[in-house]
Design a protein around this motif. Structure first.
Motif, PDB file in Angstrom:
ATOM      1  N   ILE A  33       0.870  -1.334   0.061  1.00  0.00           N
ATOM      2  CA  ILE A  33       0.008   0.034  -0.086  1.00  0.00           C
ATOM      3  C   ILE A  33       0.879   1.258  -0.166  1.00  0.00           C
ATOM      4  N   CYS A  34       2.095   1.192   0.528  1.00  0.00           N
ATOM      5  CA  CYS A  34       3.009   2.332   0.480  1.00  0.00           C
ATOM      6  C   CYS A  34       4.301   2.310  -0.298  1.00  0.00           C
ATOM      7  N   HIS A  35       4.506   0.946  -0.574  1.00  0.00           N
ATOM      8  CA  HIS A  35       5.877   0.596  -1.283  1.00  0.00           C
ATOM      9  C   HIS A  35       5.695  -0.170  -2.692  1.00  0.00           C
ATOM     10  N   THR A  36       6.339   0.318  -3.688  1.00  0.00           N
ATOM     11  CA  THR A  36       6.161  -0.211  -5.090  1.00  0.00           C
ATOM     12  C   THR A  36       7.321  -1.148  -5.301  1.00  0.00           C
ATOM     13  N   VAL A  37       7.428  -2.080  -6.219  1.00  0.00           N
ATOM     14  CA  VAL A  37       8.380  -2.974  -6.772  1.00  0.00           C
ATOM     15  C   VAL A  37       8.165  -2.513  -8.141  1.00  0.00           C
ATOM     16  N   ASN A  38       9.654  -2.180  -8.709  1.00  0.00           N
ATOM     17  CA  ASN A  38       9.797  -1.888 -10.035  1.00  0.00           C
ATOM     18  C   ASN A  38       9.431  -0.464 -10.336  1.00  0.00           C
ATOM     19  N   GLY A  39       9.136   0.405  -9.690  1.00  0.00           N
ATOM     20  CA  GLY A  39       8.937   1.771  -9.924  1.00  0.00           C
ATOM     21  C   GLY A  39       7.325   2.067  -9.739  1.00  0.00           C
ATOM     22  N   GLY A  40       7.007   3.280  -9.824  1.00  0.00           N
ATOM     23  CA  GLY A  40       5.639   3.752  -9.398  1.00  0.00           C
ATOM     24  C   GLY A  40       5.613   4.935  -8.692  1.00  0.00           C
ATOM     25  N   SER A  41       4.575   5.287  -8.155  1.00  0.00           N
ATOM     26  CA  SER A  41       4.382   6.375  -7.248  1.00  0.00           C
ATOM     27  C   SER A  41       3.732   5.834  -5.999  1.00  0.00           C
ATOM     28  N   ALA A  42       4.692   6.071  -4.959  1.00  0.00           N
ATOM     29  CA  ALA A  42       4.155   5.619  -3.497  1.00  0.00           C
ATOM     30  C   ALA A  42       4.544   6.300  -2.203  1.00  0.00           C
ATOM     31  N   MET A  43       3.890   6.240  -1.200  1.00  0.00           N
ATOM     32  CA  MET A  43       4.825   7.031  -0.078  1.00  0.00           C
ATOM     33  C   MET A  43       5.914   6.639   0.321  1.00  0.00           C
ATOM     34  N   GLY A  44       6.317   5.322   0.356  1.00  0.00           N
ATOM     35  CA  GLY A  44       7.551   4.775   0.552  1.00  0.00           C
ATOM     36  C   GLY A  44       8.238   4.569  -0.566  1.00  0.00           C
ATOM     37  N   PRO A  45       9.847   4.435  -0.311  1.00  0.00           N
ATOM     38  CA  PRO A  45      10.682   4.173  -1.359  1.00  0.00           C
ATOM     39  C   PRO A  45      10.422   2.715  -2.147  1.00  0.00           C
ATOM     40  N   ASP A  46      10.712   2.894  -3.082  1.00  0.00           N
ATOM     41  CA  ASP A  46      10.631   1.498  -4.308  1.00  0.00           C
ATOM     42  C   ASP A  46      11.572   0.477  -3.603  1.00  0.00           C
ATOM     43  N   MET A  47      11.267  -0.777  -3.590  1.00  0.00           N
ATOM     44  CA  MET A  47      11.812  -1.815  -2.910  1.00  0.00           C
ATOM     45  C   MET A  47      12.979  -2.339  -4.067  1.00  0.00           C
ATOM     46  N   ASN A  48      12.920  -1.907  -5.097  1.00  0.00           N
ATOM     47  CA  ASN A  48      14.170  -2.320  -5.903  1.00  0.00           C
ATOM     48  C   ASN A  48      15.268  -1.398  -5.533  1.00  0.00           C
ATOM     49  N   ILE A  49      15.001  -0.124  -5.059  1.00  0.00           N
ATOM     50  CA  ILE A  49      16.144   0.618  -4.713  1.00  0.00           C
ATOM     51  C   ILE A  49      16.559   0.513  -3.243  1.00  0.00           C
ATOM     52  N   VAL A  50      15.667   0.071  -2.517  1.00  0.00           N
ATOM     53  CA  VAL A  50      15.983  -0.531  -1.029  1.00  0.00           C
ATOM     54  C   VAL A  50      16.729  -1.864  -1.225  1.00  0.00           C
ATOM     55  N   SER A  51      16.523  -2.967  -2.102  1.00  0.00           N
ATOM     56  CA  SER A  51      17.075  -3.887  -2.324  1.00  0.00           C
ATOM     57  C   SER A  51      18.607  -3.807  -2.664  1.00  0.00           C
ATOM     58  N   ASN A  78       9.521   9.604  10.056  1.00  0.00           N
ATOM     59  CA  ASN A  78       9.214   8.296   9.746  1.00  0.00           C
ATOM     60  C   ASN A  78       7.718   8.406   9.534  1.00  0.00           C
ATOM     61  N   ALA A  79       7.298   7.730   8.399  1.00  0.00           N
ATOM     62  CA  ALA A  79       6.172   7.816   8.112  1.00  0.00           C
ATOM     63  C   ALA A  79       5.480   6.171   8.173  1.00  0.00           C
ATOM     64  N   MET A  80       6.314   5.265   8.424  1.00  0.00           N
ATOM     65  CA  MET A  80       6.077   4.117   8.369  1.00  0.00           C
ATOM     66  C   MET A  80       5.815   3.626   9.621  1.00  0.00           C
ATOM     67  N   PRO A  81       4.561   2.801   9.707  1.00  0.00           N
ATOM     68  CA  PRO A  81       3.960   2.217  10.725  1.00  0.00           C
ATOM     69  C   PRO A  81       4.796   1.174  11.433  1.00  0.00           C
ATOM     70  N   THR A  82       4.491   0.746  12.682  1.00  0.00           N
ATOM     71  CA  THR A  82       5.109  -0.562  13.120  1.00  0.00           C
ATOM     72  C   THR A  82       3.916  -1.590  12.804  1.00  0.00           C
ATOM     73  N   LEU A  83       4.503  -2.480  12.255  1.00  0.00           N
ATOM     74  CA  LEU A  83       3.796  -3.694  11.621  1.00  0.00           C
ATOM     75  C   LEU A  83       3.761  -5.105  12.651  1.00  0.00           C
ATOM     76  N   PRO A  84       2.339  -5.454  12.785  1.00  0.00           N
ATOM     77  CA  PRO A  84       2.106  -6.558  13.694  1.00  0.00           C
ATOM     78  C   PRO A  84       2.400  -7.730  13.065  1.00  0.00           C
ATOM     79  N   LEU A  85       3.813  -7.895  12.830  1.00  0.00           N
ATOM     80  CA  LEU A  85       4.299  -9.241  12.090  1.00  0.00           C
ATOM     81  C   LEU A  85       4.992 -10.243  12.982  1.00  0.00           C
ATOM     82  N   GLU A  86       4.972 -11.512  12.774  1.00  0.00           N
ATOM     83  CA  GLU A  86       5.919 -12.281  13.368  1.00  0.00           C
ATOM     84  C   GLU A  86       7.339 -12.289  13.101  1.00  0.00           C
ATOM     85  N   ASP A  87       8.493 -12.469  13.734  1.00  0.00           N
ATOM     86  CA  ASP A  87       9.744 -12.539  13.614  1.00  0.00           C
ATOM     87  C   ASP A  87      10.075 -13.268  11.994  1.00  0.00           C
ATOM     88  N   GLN A  88       9.563 -14.394  11.973  1.00  0.00           N
ATOM     89  CA  GLN A  88       9.819 -15.158  10.624  1.00  0.00           C
ATOM     90  C   GLN A  88       8.912 -14.307   9.471  1.00  0.00           C
TER      91      GLN A  88
END
Length: 112
Positions: A33-51, A78-88
């Motif tokens: 919802i906030c991050h793209t993969v392979n470009g696009g427009s989103a609130m957070g950075p594109d994950m290809n750049i992060v990778s 910081n605009a990123m929320p803390t996500l309720p995910l498990e460690d795995q």
């Protein structure tokens, strides 16, 4: 082709392919919802750049506690929320993001 078959056999044996697929699903449900993969427009950075710019361990660490770490990671806010995910799930998402770019910024040869 033989090398690719051997690589896939190795990755399947270590469950890395399963981790990447799980991470892709977790990413789609929680991050896309906030991050793209392979470009696009989103609130957070594109994950290809992060990778390309971040190590897998750093991606996992930041995703677990973005509120405390945003300045350390070079962000002005910081605009990123803390996500309720498990460690795995955090590990699987980091595996997925890390898999997007096989060449990393720190792999560049430095000029002498």
């Amino acid at each position: 082709m033989k090398q690719l078959t051997l690589l896939l056999a190795f990755l399947t044996g270590t469950n890395l392919l399963a981790d990447i697929e799980n991470g892709k699903a977790v990413f789609a449900a929680n991050c896309a919802i906030c991050h793209t993969v392979n470009g696009g427009s989103a609130m957070g950075p594109d994950m290809n750049i992060v990778s390309y710019t971040r190590k897998k361990e750093d991606i996992e660490t930041y995703a677990k506690d973005p509120y405390s770490l945003y300045e350390k990671f070079g962000y002005s806010a910081n605009a990123m929320p803390t996500l309720p995910l498990e460690d795995q799930e955090f590990k699987d998402v980091a595996d997925y993001i890390d898999s997007l770019q096989t060449f990393k910024k720190w792999m560049k040869k430095k000029k002498s």
